[in-house]
Structures are given as C-alpha cells and as structure tokens.
Design an enzyme around this catalytic site. Structure first.
Site, PDB file in Angstrom:
ATOM      1  N   LEU A 157       0.834  -1.210   0.000  1.00 21.10           N
ATOM      2  CA  LEU A 157       0.000   0.000   0.000  1.00 21.10           C
ATOM      3  C   LEU A 157       0.866   1.256   0.000  1.00 21.10           C
ATOM      4  CD1 LEU A 157      -2.693   1.454   0.196  1.00 21.10           C
ATOM      5  CD2 LEU A 157      -2.675   1.027   2.679  1.00 21.10           C
ATOM      6  N   TYR A 158       1.781   1.332   0.944  1.00 21.99           N
ATOM      7  CA  TYR A 158       2.645   2.507   1.051  1.00 21.99           C
ATOM      8  C   TYR A 158       3.514   2.676  -0.194  1.00 21.99           C
ATOM      9  CZ  TYR A 158       6.443   5.478   2.839  1.00 21.99           C
ATOM     10  OH  TYR A 158       7.374   6.465   3.012  1.00 21.99           O
ATOM     11  N   GLY A 159       4.191   1.607  -0.609  1.00 23.90           N
ATOM     12  CA  GLY A 159       5.091   1.703  -1.755  1.00 23.90           C
ATOM     13  C   GLY A 159       4.371   2.082  -3.034  1.00 23.90           C
ATOM     14  N   SER A 161       1.615   3.822  -3.327  1.00 15.77           N
ATOM     15  CA  SER A 161       1.179   5.226  -3.296  1.00 15.77           C
ATOM     16  C   SER A 161       2.333   6.154  -3.654  1.00 15.77           C
ATOM     17  CB  SER A 161       0.614   5.583  -1.911  1.00 15.77           C
ATOM     18  OG  SER A 161       1.635   5.669  -0.928  1.00 15.77           O
TER      19      SER A 161
END
Length: 250
Positions: A157-159, A161
């Site tokens: 999710l973080y990567g 985005s």
C-alpha cells in the site's frame, strides 16, 4: 552556478511539524526562506516555528488536516495569502506509512493512504503550480520512499502510493518545467524520526541492507530536499533522487 540561498522565497511544507518535514522547514529557513509550516498538531507546529524564529528565521504555522481536495485548496489559499500573494517552493512531505499484509488491510486504510500520499499533493500542485508557471519560477519537491522502487512484503500500500507520486513528479516536470517550475522528488531510506520510533530494531534491520548500514537522520534527508528546492539544482527536472544509503543501487 545556481545558489543554495533562498532569501525572499516563500516555502510551503506539508507534514512539517515533525520528522523530515520539520528538519526541512528549519533548513530552508536558515537559508533565508519564509517557511510556512503546515500540519495538524498546533503545539508541535508552534514549537517548530518558535525554534526557527529564535534563530532569526521567518516562519508561520498553518493548521491543516489534509485529506481531500477541499482541505488542500484551503491550505493553498491560506499559504498564498500568508506568503504575500505567492508560494515559490512546495514540499509535499506529509504522508502515511502503514505496513502490513495486503489481505489484512482495511479499505479505510487504502483510502486514507492514497488520499494523503497521492491526492493531496495532486490538488496542491493543481492549485499552486499554475501561478508559479505564470511567474516563470518555482520549485516543487515530493517526498517519496525507496520502497517505491522495489517490492517489499507488507509495504504494498505505502510503496504503491509513492510510486504513483514518482510518476506524478515526472509528469509535472513535463507539464510545468517548460515554464520555469522545477519538479523533483527524493526517495528516503529508513530514517530515524518520531514517526519511525515505533519500528525499533526493524528500522535498523532495514537500514543494514544498504551500503551505509545505518538509518538516516532527518537532517540528511532535509539537505537533499533543500538542494532540489534551490537554484543550485537549476538544471535538475523530473529527477527521483535516492537518499537511501545506497539501498536501491545494489
């Protein structure tokens, strides 16, 4: 040669009440910029501003709970007013970085991460970059991450985005660069901040994979952001600068 001096520039920084954002705000102010410190926490923001002013710098706090187009537009308009009708430098530093298995990620977390990490920078650039282009000068620096470059379990999710933010960086360089607005990004590696304090030994283990073998300090990331924000980087456009201790180079 371009100069690192930022005297007379107005700089808006999101997520600037702690960590990398606060370190960058402090550094830009030391180099002469009028720094607009944006964030949710008024106490922390006030502390950052007070520290800058105590050293002779110029800074103001702007309360901003960034989560959608409306909140981004409100911040852009407030910054423009406080900056005397302009914002010369935008640093998109605010971000969420939850880690965990994809199957256990709540839809609300997906929305929150993309809202803050992707949509808010999009709307801030939409509000501020056209006026920079009209003046023929401006700098935008997006704060990404090294895990936008390669896959890591638990960081989908973080990567992803931040990978979107990397592409936006290049697209905005193509869109606004011809009219004098430089758009670039930095990709920090593991960095010791208030936000990563809870990672404990996991932060050190992640950092140990890089040639540098240690986490960065917030100041080290701030130096790279300040470079891209200044005229010293006058011929740098659309760059994604790794500041990760060499992790993505090996």
């Amino acid at each position: 040669m371009g100069s690192a001096d930022l005297t007379g520039r107005v700089a808006l920084l999101t997520g600037a009440t702690s960590g990398i954002g606060a370190a960058t705000a402090t550094l830009l102010a030391e180099r002469g910029a009028h720094v607009l410190v944006a964030g949710r926490d008024g106490a922390r923001g006030g502390s950052v501003v007070a520290a800058i002013r105590s050293r002779g710098g110029k800074a103001d706090f702007l309360a901003a709970d960034l989560r959608d187009a409306q909140s981004a537009r409100r911040l852009a308009h407030a910054a423009d007013e406080l900056g005397g009708g302009r914002v010369d430098i935008l640093v998109n530093s605010a971000g969420l970085f939850p880690f965990g298995p994809t199957a256990q990620t709540a839809p609300s977390d997906v929305d929150a991460v993309y809202d803050l990490n992707v949509k808010v920078p999009f709307y801030l650039v939409a509000e501020l970059a056209p006026a920079m282009a009209e003046r023929g000068q401006g700098a935008i620096v997006n704060v990404s991450t090294m895990v936008a470059e390669y896959g890591v379990a638990g960081m989908a999710l973080y990567g992803s985005s931040k990978a979107a933010l990397n592409l936006l960086t290049k697209a905005w360089a193509a869109e606004f660069g011809p009219r004098g607005v430089r758009v670039n990004a930095v990709e920090p590696g593991p960095t010791r901040t208030e936000g990563t304090a809870g990672m404990g030994e996991d932060l050190d283990a992640l950092a140990a994979q890089a040639p540098a073998g240690r986490p960065a300090t917030a100041q080290e990331i701030a130096e790279a952001i300040a470079y891209l924000a200044s005229d010293a980087a006058s011929f740098v456009q659309g760059a994604i600068l790794p500041v990760d201790g060499g992790r993505t180079a090996v």
